[in-house]
Motif scaffolding. Structure first.
Motif, PDB file in Angstrom:
ATOM      1  N   GLY A  24      -0.182   5.879  -3.185  1.00 34.87           N
ATOM      2  CA  GLY A  24      -1.031   6.382  -2.101  1.00 34.87           C
ATOM      3  C   GLY A  24      -0.611   5.805  -0.761  1.00 34.87           C
ATOM      4  N   VAL A  25      -1.602   5.592   0.105  1.00 34.21           N
ATOM      5  CA  VAL A  25      -1.349   5.089   1.462  1.00 34.21           C
ATOM      6  C   VAL A  25      -0.469   3.830   1.415  1.00 34.21           C
ATOM      7  CG1 VAL A  25      -2.483   4.043   3.473  1.00 34.21           C
ATOM      8  CG2 VAL A  25      -3.524   6.025   2.349  1.00 34.21           C
ATOM      9  N   MET A  26      -0.825   2.876   0.567  1.00 32.25           N
ATOM     10  CA  MET A  26      -0.091   1.593   0.539  1.00 32.25           C
ATOM     11  C   MET A  26       1.158   1.655  -0.326  1.00 32.25           C
ATOM     12  SD  MET A  26      -1.477  -0.290   2.644  1.00 32.25           S
ATOM     13  CE  MET A  26      -0.596  -1.810   2.370  1.00 32.25           C
ATOM     14  N   ASP A  77       2.809   6.663 -10.392  1.00 32.49           N
ATOM     15  CA  ASP A  77       1.439   7.110 -10.112  1.00 32.49           C
ATOM     16  C   ASP A  77       1.025   8.061 -11.233  1.00 32.49           C
ATOM     17  OD1 ASP A  77      -0.301   7.172  -7.164  1.00 32.49           O
ATOM     18  OD2 ASP A  77      -0.913   8.559  -8.758  1.00 32.49           O
ATOM     19  N   VAL A  78      -0.254   8.125 -11.514  1.00 30.45           N
ATOM     20  CA  VAL A  78      -0.732   9.089 -12.516  1.00 30.45           C
ATOM     21  C   VAL A  78      -0.639  10.517 -11.979  1.00 30.45           C
ATOM     22  CG1 VAL A  78      -2.262   7.614 -13.879  1.00 30.45           C
ATOM     23  CG2 VAL A  78      -3.107   8.578 -11.736  1.00 30.45           C
ATOM     24  N   ALA A 106      -0.684  -1.153  -6.617  1.00 29.85           N
ATOM     25  CA  ALA A 106      -1.366  -0.665  -5.404  1.00 29.85           C
ATOM     26  C   ALA A 106      -2.136   0.605  -5.760  1.00 29.85           C
ATOM     27  CB  ALA A 106      -0.363  -0.410  -4.285  1.00 29.85           C
ATOM     28  N   ALA A 107      -2.869   0.547  -6.876  1.00 30.63           N
ATOM     29  CA  ALA A 107      -3.664   1.707  -7.309  1.00 30.63           C
ATOM     30  C   ALA A 107      -5.059   1.628  -6.682  1.00 30.63           C
ATOM     31  CB  ALA A 107      -3.753   1.743  -8.834  1.00 30.63           C
ATOM     32  N   THR A 108      -5.851   2.620  -6.976  1.00 27.60           N
ATOM     33  CA  THR A 108      -7.199   2.768  -6.399  1.00 27.60           C
ATOM     34  C   THR A 108      -8.007   1.467  -6.478  1.00 27.60           C
ATOM     35  OG1 THR A 108      -7.040   5.011  -7.252  1.00 27.60           O
ATOM     36  CG2 THR A 108      -9.207   4.313  -6.509  1.00 27.60           C
ATOM     37  N   GLU A 109      -8.745   1.187  -5.397  1.00 25.96           N
ATOM     38  CA  GLU A 109      -9.490  -0.082  -5.294  1.00 25.96           C
ATOM     39  C   GLU A 109     -10.779  -0.026  -6.125  1.00 25.96           C
ATOM     40  OE1 GLU A 109      -8.496  -2.819  -4.124  1.00 25.96           O
ATOM     41  OE2 GLU A 109     -10.087  -3.993  -3.232  1.00 25.96           O
ATOM     42  N   LYS A 118      -7.995  -1.399 -12.023  1.00 27.20           N
ATOM     43  CA  LYS A 118      -7.043  -2.525 -11.978  1.00 27.20           C
ATOM     44  C   LYS A 118      -7.058  -3.298 -13.298  1.00 27.20           C
ATOM     45  CE  LYS A 118      -6.980  -2.724  -7.040  1.00 27.20           C
ATOM     46  NZ  LYS A 118      -5.803  -1.974  -6.629  1.00 27.20           N
ATOM     47  N   ASN A 167      -2.009  -5.637  -4.976  1.00 26.94           N
ATOM     48  CA  ASN A 167      -2.207  -5.469  -3.530  1.00 26.94           C
ATOM     49  C   ASN A 167      -3.696  -5.277  -3.208  1.00 26.94           C
ATOM     50  OD1 ASN A 167      -0.969  -5.000  -0.872  1.00 26.94           O
ATOM     51  ND2 ASN A 167      -1.743  -2.922  -1.071  1.00 26.94           N
ATOM     52  N   SER A 211      -7.428  -5.307  -1.969  1.00 24.09           N
ATOM     53  CA  SER A 211      -7.975  -5.755  -0.690  1.00 24.09           C
ATOM     54  C   SER A 211      -9.099  -6.748  -0.870  1.00 24.09           C
ATOM     55  CB  SER A 211      -8.558  -4.563   0.072  1.00 24.09           C
ATOM     56  OG  SER A 211      -7.590  -3.583   0.274  1.00 24.09           O
ATOM     57  N   HIS A 244      -0.639  -9.140  -0.820  1.00 25.13           N
ATOM     58  CA  HIS A 244      -1.439  -8.206  -0.029  1.00 25.13           C
ATOM     59  C   HIS A 244      -0.683  -7.789   1.233  1.00 25.13           C
ATOM     60  CE1 HIS A 244      -5.518  -7.457   2.187  1.00 25.13           C
ATOM     61  NE2 HIS A 244      -4.979  -6.348   1.758  1.00 25.13           N
ATOM     62  N   PHE A 245      -0.077  -6.609   1.142  1.00 27.16           N
ATOM     63  CA  PHE A 245       0.625  -6.036   2.297  1.00 27.16           C
ATOM     64  C   PHE A 245      -0.408  -5.395   3.217  1.00 27.16           C
ATOM     65  CE2 PHE A 245       3.876  -6.269  -0.901  1.00 27.16           C
ATOM     66  CZ  PHE A 245       5.067  -6.429  -0.231  1.00 27.16           C
ATOM     67  N   ASN A 290      -1.340  -2.451   6.265  1.00 27.45           N
ATOM     68  CA  ASN A 290      -1.067  -1.031   6.501  1.00 27.45           C
ATOM     69  C   ASN A 290      -0.700  -0.788   7.973  1.00 27.45           C
ATOM     70  OD1 ASN A 290      -1.123   1.747   6.416  1.00 27.45           O
ATOM     71  ND2 ASN A 290      -3.343   1.911   6.168  1.00 27.45           N
ATOM     72  N   ILE A 342      -7.208   2.886   7.412  1.00 21.00           N
ATOM     73  CA  ILE A 342      -7.350   2.209   6.109  1.00 21.00           C
ATOM     74  C   ILE A 342      -7.843   3.194   5.057  1.00 21.00           C
ATOM     75  CG2 ILE A 342      -8.697   0.457   4.852  1.00 21.00           C
ATOM     76  CD1 ILE A 342      -8.809  -1.149   7.500  1.00 21.00           C
TER      77      ILE A 342
HETATM   78  P1  NAD Z   1      -5.013   5.464  -2.181  1.00 21.80           P
HETATM   79  O1  NAD Z   1      -6.303   6.023  -2.643  1.00 21.80           O
HETATM   80  O2  NAD Z   1      -4.336   6.041  -0.994  1.00 21.80           O
HETATM   81  O3  NAD Z   1      -3.946   5.507  -3.399  1.00 21.80           O
HETATM   82  C1  NAD Z   1      -4.223   5.051  -4.685  1.00 21.80           C
HETATM   83  C2  NAD Z   1      -3.251   5.718  -5.652  1.00 21.80           C
HETATM   84  O4  NAD Z   1      -3.404   5.091  -6.934  1.00 21.80           O
HETATM   85  C3  NAD Z   1      -3.524   7.212  -5.851  1.00 21.80           C
HETATM   86  O5  NAD Z   1      -2.327   7.960  -5.559  1.00 21.80           O
HETATM   87  C4  NAD Z   1      -3.903   7.320  -7.326  1.00 21.80           C
HETATM   88  O6  NAD Z   1      -3.441   8.518  -7.947  1.00 21.80           O
HETATM   89  C5  NAD Z   1      -3.197   6.094  -7.896  1.00 21.80           C
HETATM   90  N1  NAD Z   1      -3.733   5.626  -9.183  1.00 21.80           N
HETATM   91  C6  NAD Z   1      -5.022   5.518  -9.585  1.00 21.80           C
HETATM   92  N2  NAD Z   1      -5.085   5.038 -10.841  1.00 21.80           N
HETATM   93  C7  NAD Z   1      -3.803   4.818 -11.244  1.00 21.80           C
HETATM   94  C8  NAD Z   1      -3.211   4.326 -12.441  1.00 21.80           C
HETATM   95  N3  NAD Z   1      -3.940   3.956 -13.493  1.00 21.80           N
HETATM   96  N4  NAD Z   1      -1.853   4.246 -12.508  1.00 21.80           N
HETATM   97  C9  NAD Z   1      -1.087   4.625 -11.468  1.00 21.80           C
HETATM   98  N5  NAD Z   1      -1.607   5.115 -10.302  1.00 21.80           N
HETATM   99  C10 NAD Z   1      -2.935   5.203 -10.184  1.00 21.80           C
HETATM  100  O7  NAD Z   1      -5.278   3.899  -1.987  1.00 21.80           O
HETATM  101  P2  NAD Z   1      -4.532   2.870  -0.988  1.00 21.80           P
HETATM  102  O8  NAD Z   1      -5.200   2.888   0.323  1.00 21.80           O
HETATM  103  O9  NAD Z   1      -3.045   3.074  -1.085  1.00 21.80           O
HETATM  104  O10 NAD Z   1      -4.925   1.490  -1.686  1.00 21.80           O
HETATM  105  C11 NAD Z   1      -4.209   0.989  -2.791  1.00 21.80           C
HETATM  106  C12 NAD Z   1      -4.516  -0.480  -2.942  1.00 21.80           C
HETATM  107  O11 NAD Z   1      -4.077  -1.172  -1.769  1.00 21.80           O
HETATM  108  C13 NAD Z   1      -6.008  -0.769  -3.075  1.00 21.80           C
HETATM  109  O12 NAD Z   1      -6.170  -1.868  -3.931  1.00 21.80           O
HETATM  110  C14 NAD Z   1      -6.406  -1.108  -1.647  1.00 21.80           C
HETATM  111  O13 NAD Z   1      -7.551  -1.918  -1.590  1.00 21.80           O
HETATM  112  C15 NAD Z   1      -5.175  -1.858  -1.180  1.00 21.80           C
HETATM  113  N6  NAD Z   1      -4.955  -1.910   0.269  1.00 21.80           N
HETATM  114  C16 NAD Z   1      -5.234  -0.830   1.046  1.00 21.80           C
HETATM  115  C17 NAD Z   1      -4.966  -0.898   2.420  1.00 21.80           C
HETATM  116  C18 NAD Z   1      -5.221   0.283   3.312  1.00 21.80           C
HETATM  117  O14 NAD Z   1      -5.155   0.131   4.539  1.00 21.80           O
HETATM  118  N7  NAD Z   1      -5.484   1.455   2.781  1.00 21.80           N
HETATM  119  C19 NAD Z   1      -4.428  -2.062   2.983  1.00 21.80           C
HETATM  120  C20 NAD Z   1      -4.137  -3.145   2.138  1.00 21.80           C
HETATM  121  C21 NAD Z   1      -4.408  -3.053   0.785  1.00 21.80           C
END
Ligand code: NAD
Length: 282
Positions: free
Chosen positions: A10-12, A31-32, A87-90, A95, A115, A117, A138-139, A141, A233
């Motif tokens: 995803g985003v991260m 990713d799934v 870096a999957a869904t929070e 996790k 990663n 948060s 923890h990277f 964004n 974010i």
């Molecule tokens: P996001 O929702 O953009 O992406 C999450 C991805 O995880 C999705 O593409 C989803 O399909 C995938 N996913 C879910 N379950 C999975 C599994 N079992 N196996 C493989 N992939 C799976 O979320 P994000 O913003 O990229 O956040 C990811 C992590 O990074 C979270 O823990 C978040 O807290 C952390 N984080 C986010 C930011 C931010 O600014 N968004 C900054 C630092 C850390």
């Protein structure tokens, strides 16, 4: 180490994979969702083009960087990785399941980093038989641009694991900062209450989002206002972090603003859905 698997695209995840590949690592991006993987590759390609325009590297360099990233919808694609960065869904259950699976699939010596948060590293590490090799990496964004990597030690994280992750972060051109495991660590414990307060200001009609962001940019020298940052974010991620802070620290000062809940319920998640406190073009 030279082989990494990034779980979640995803985003991260796309930014983290970009950074590793840029620094020569053989990178598996998992990713799934096949859609998420395709979107991530497109984003990485666009961001590499941007870097080429800025003179960070040549066109050939961008092609080689992209060529180091392999995508897969299964963890089998990561069988040989020495470092896993999740870096999957929070969500804790996502996790926890993933770390149990990674523990079974990863080579014995591999480090399992998350990663997250805000979810306690110790609770994620406890899902595995190798808590000494589990750690927070923890990277920020957007990962290719931001200097900081917050390195979070769980209760059982070993010195050796911490030193290896610190060394990796430095080798990626980042500045690692070590902190102890505590809800929200340092970055989000300090940042999210500010974002939440800015959302309360919108709810109470104190000022418009534009005005609030302008006050913080011009008055406090922040490069981005708190509401634009929340959109970057992801409002769902902001809400998830505040819920952890509220529950685990047990203090109502972390209570998520009701307007944040409403926006998440409406699917206005910020940039990733095209609408949050601001509207984003196609
Ligand atoms: P996001 O929702 O953009 O992406 C999450 C991805 O995880 C999705 O593409 C989803 O399909 C995938 N996913 C879910 N379950 C999975 C599994 N079992 N196996 C493989 N992939 C799976 O979320 P994000 O913003 O990229 O956040 C990811 C992590 O990074 C979270 O823990 C978040 O807290 C952390 N984080 C986010 C930011 C931010 O600014 N968004 C900054 C630092 C850390």
């Amino acid at each position: 180490m030279s082989r990494v698997a990034v779980i979640g695209a995803g985003v991260m995840g796309n930014g983290i994979a970009h950074v590793f590949a840029q620094y020569g690592w053989d990178t598996a991006l998992i990713d799934v969702s096949r859609d998420a993987l395709d979107k991530a590759l497109k984003t990485i390609e666009t961001n590499l083009e941007r870097q080429v325009k800025k003179g960070v590297g040549s066109g050939e360099w961008a092609v080689q960087t992209l060529g180091r990233i392999r995508t897969s919808t299964s963890l089998d694609g990561a069988a040989k990785a020495e470092l896993f960065v999740e870096a999957a869904t929070e969500r804790p259950e996502v996790k926890f399941d993933l770390f149990r699976e990674l523990d079974r699939a990863a080579p014995a010596g591999a480090i399992l980093a998350t990663n997250t948060s805000s979810i306690p590293i110790t609770s994620i590490a406890a899902q595995t038989q190798r808590p000494a090799q589990a750690i927070g990496m923890h990277f920020m964004n957007p990962a290719p641009l931001m200097q900081l990597v917050e390195v979070i030690r769980g209760l059982d994280t070993s010195d050796a694991t911490t030193q290896r992750v610190v060394a990796v972060a430095k080798a990626l051109g980042k500045t690692p900062v070590e902190v102890h495991d505590s809800p929200g660590f340092v970055s989000n414990r300090v940042l999210l209450p500010m974002i939440n307060e800015a959302i309360f200001c919108v709810l109470e009609g104190v000022a418009t989002p534009e005005a609030i962001d302008t006050v913080m940019k011009l008055g406090m020298n922040h490069p981005l206002g708190p509401l634009a940052l929340a959109d970057l974010i992801g409002l769902d991620v902001c809400l998830a972090i505040l819920e952890v802070l509220h529950r685990d620290l047990g203090d109502d000062k972390y209570r998520p603003c009701p307007l944040l809940r409403t926006m998440v319920a409406a699917g206005r998640l910020g940039r990733k859905t095209g609408r949050g406190f601001y509207v984003y073009g196609a």
